[in-house]
Design a protein around this motif. Structure first.
Motif, PDB file in Angstrom:
ATOM      1  N   LEU A 219      32.181   2.277 -31.243  1.00 16.21           N
ATOM      2  CA  LEU A 219      32.792   3.388 -31.973  1.00 16.21           C
ATOM      3  C   LEU A 219      33.274   4.469 -31.007  1.00 16.21           C
ATOM      4  CD1 LEU A 219      33.513   4.681 -34.645  1.00 16.21           C
ATOM      5  CD2 LEU A 219      31.180   5.578 -34.794  1.00 16.21           C
ATOM      6  N   THR A 220      32.514   4.705 -29.952  1.00 16.59           N
ATOM      7  CA  THR A 220      32.940   5.673 -28.942  1.00 16.59           C
ATOM      8  C   THR A 220      34.253   5.239 -28.302  1.00 16.59           C
ATOM      9  OG1 THR A 220      30.680   6.396 -28.465  1.00 16.59           O
ATOM     10  CG2 THR A 220      32.320   6.773 -26.756  1.00 16.59           C
ATOM     11  N   VAL A 378      42.000   5.564 -37.885  1.00 15.22           N
ATOM     12  CA  VAL A 378      41.631   4.933 -39.156  1.00 15.22           C
ATOM     13  C   VAL A 378      40.659   3.775 -38.915  1.00 15.22           C
ATOM     14  CG1 VAL A 378      42.490   3.575 -41.105  1.00 15.22           C
ATOM     15  CG2 VAL A 378      43.711   5.627 -40.362  1.00 15.22           C
ATOM     16  N   ILE A 379      40.919   2.982 -37.872  1.00 18.64           N
ATOM     17  CA  ILE A 379      40.004   1.883 -37.543  1.00 18.64           C
ATOM     18  C   ILE A 379      38.619   2.430 -37.194  1.00 18.64           C
ATOM     19  CG2 ILE A 379      39.551   0.016 -35.899  1.00 18.64           C
ATOM     20  CD1 ILE A 379      42.609  -0.327 -35.689  1.00 18.64           C
ATOM     21  N   ALA A 380      38.588   3.525 -36.416  1.00 16.33           N
ATOM     22  CA  ALA A 380      37.306   4.151 -36.068  1.00 16.33           C
ATOM     23  C   ALA A 380      36.585   4.650 -37.315  1.00 16.33           C
ATOM     24  CB  ALA A 380      37.536   5.297 -35.089  1.00 16.33           C
ATOM     25  N   LEU A 381      37.343   5.229 -38.244  1.00 17.90           N
ATOM     26  CA  LEU A 381      36.761   5.713 -39.499  1.00 17.90           C
ATOM     27  C   LEU A 381      36.110   4.566 -40.272  1.00 17.90           C
ATOM     28  CD1 LEU A 381      36.359   7.730 -41.829  1.00 17.90           C
ATOM     29  CD2 LEU A 381      38.720   7.294 -42.500  1.00 17.90           C
ATOM     30  N   LEU A 382      36.816   3.450 -40.383  1.00 21.37           N
ATOM     31  CA  LEU A 382      36.274   2.304 -41.108  1.00 21.37           C
ATOM     32  C   LEU A 382      35.038   1.748 -40.410  1.00 21.37           C
ATOM     33  CD1 LEU A 382      39.626   0.509 -42.031  1.00 21.37           C
ATOM     34  CD2 LEU A 382      38.167   1.900 -43.531  1.00 21.37           C
ATOM     35  N   THR A 387      29.051   1.133 -40.108  1.00 19.81           N
ATOM     36  CA  THR A 387      27.960   0.887 -39.157  1.00 19.81           C
ATOM     37  C   THR A 387      26.997   2.043 -38.959  1.00 19.81           C
ATOM     38  OG1 THR A 387      29.280   1.597 -37.263  1.00 19.81           O
ATOM     39  CG2 THR A 387      29.366  -0.753 -37.861  1.00 19.81           C
ATOM     40  N   THR A 388      27.404   3.277 -39.210  1.00 17.28           N
ATOM     41  CA  THR A 388      26.532   4.401 -38.846  1.00 17.28           C
ATOM     42  C   THR A 388      25.218   4.380 -39.619  1.00 17.28           C
ATOM     43  OG1 THR A 388      27.762   5.769 -40.423  1.00 17.28           O
ATOM     44  CG2 THR A 388      28.328   5.977 -38.090  1.00 17.28           C
TER      45      THR A 388
END
Length: 391
Positions: A219-220, A378-382, A387-388
């Motif tokens: 994610l980072t 947007v990909i990071a948001l999804l 996963t968080t």
């Protein structure tokens, strides 16, 4: 002066060094006789070297006293910047950027780990935000000021000033991280400042098998790549939305102010509401800001006030993610704090390098450049939404 504040001064020096070239890539390219995309390799090489070296140096240098390690890292960074300032061609510039990355990779993760150890657990995210704030203040002040110095005196003078800043930070750390101050610290802080027992590198990297670590790091990479697709080429990208060279420093300063506010707010919000909400809100804001800038570029609309507001939102969203991510990693592997923070820093620069390379293909086409950043956000948001809660 607070030890955490001096640690943040060091990360300010590191951040200014890491990001300053983005403020005058066209000038660097012209003087070295290469195109802007080739000059952008100076950013990519620094990022790639940092990504490789950060976890390795964290493991290898773990037994060293933190005071000596942090001061030595800043001295290496100062020397590397002087080398970059004197570089006669692109090859030498790239070589000195690798050396600079080594100094930065040794400094930033250990500064974060020491700051976390110095703070009470309930204030840990805020302490991390303060140290990371050195990086974000660098985007607010260091990069715009570097851009101005580069325009007036040249990019070489700007890099020489960064070298001087590294020396000032090193002297400050020598003054505040003394044995007497260490003895007055709590037990966890003393342990952090003394270094860790020697453990085989392979054993240290076993932390990557922990689910709470393995789900954080990708994610980072995604989040920083989303921000840096555009930021690494901010001068030509801003020109695509009607921002001339005279106003570029002001827009970069607004990005930096947003970055400082986003980083600071993230520390408080993570302590109070948790990382999940902070990350999801941040990536959503980044997608909206970059998407709106892309729309302005595609339609040839000139709206400087709106661009400034969107740049501030973009900066806030780019840098709100780091305290939340570091907090999650340290909670997942508290005994390996310096290593997991180093791994996160490695992923930050891996994302910067990947974003810079991707941006190099789209530079000159502002709408495409912004659209690529928005798509990655947007990909990071999804990814964050999926996963968080598992981390």
């Amino acid at each position: 002066m607070s030890r955490i504040a001096v640690l943040a001064l060091g990360t300010f020096a590191v951040g200014t060094d890491a990001f300053i070239l983005a403020g005058f890539l066209p000038d660097t390219a012209a003087e070295l006789g290469v195109d802007t995309a080739a000059a952008g390799l100076a950013v990519s090489v620094f990022a790639a070297a940092y990504a490789v070296l950060s976890p390795v140096l964290a493991a290898v240098t773990a037994p060293l006293p933190r005071r000596a390690l942090l001061i030595g890292a800043l001295v290496v960074l100062a020397a590397a910047n002087l080398g970059s300032a004197a570089a006669p061609n692109l090859a030498v510039l790239l070589g000195t950027r690798v050396l600079a990355a080594a100094g930065a990779a040794a400094y930033t993760p250990n500064a974060g780990a020491v700051a976390a150890a110095l703070a009470p657990p309930e204030l840990r995210a805020r302490a991390l935000a303060t140290v990371v704030g050195g990086l974000t203040v660098a985007t607010a002040l260091g990069v715009p000021l570097g851009n101005l110095v580069g325009r007036v005196l040249g990019w070489r003078s700007a890099l020489a000033l960064v070298a001087g800043l590294c020396v000032v930070a090193a002297v400050g750390l020598a003054a505040v991280l003394t044995p007497a101050r260490q003895s007055a610290s709590n037990g966890e802080a003393v342990a952090a400042l003394s270094g860790a027992p020697r453990v085989p590198v392979r054993a240290r990297f076993a932390v990557l098998r922990r689910p709470g670590v393995a789900t954080v790091l990708p994610l980072t990479v995604l989040g920083m790549a989303a921000a840096y697709v555009v930021y690494a080429y901010s001068v030509p990208a801003l020109a695509q939305v009607g921002i001339g060279s005279a106003a570029t420093s002001w827009v970069l300063a607004l990005y930096g102010v947003g970055a400082v506010l986003g980083n600071t707010a993230s520390g408080y919000a993570t302590d109070r509401w948790g990382a999940t909400r902070v990350l999801i809100c941040g990536y959503a804001a980044m997608a909206v800001a970059l998407g709106a800038l892309g729309l302005l570029a595609a339609t040839d609309r000139v709206a400087p006030v709106l661009v400034g507001v969107l740049a501030a939102v973009w900066g806030a969203s780019a840098w709100c993610q780091t305290p939340a991510q570091q907090h999650r990693l340290i909670a997942a592997a508290p005994a390996e704090a310096s290593l997991v923070v180093a791994l996160n820093a490695s992923c930050i620069y891996l994302g910067i390098g990947a974003g810079t390379l991707l941006g190099g293909f789209a530079v000159g086409h502002g709408g495409v450049l912004y659209a690529a950043g928005a798509a990655l956000a947007v990909i990071a948001l999804l990814f964050a939404a999926g996963t968080t809660r598992k981390a």
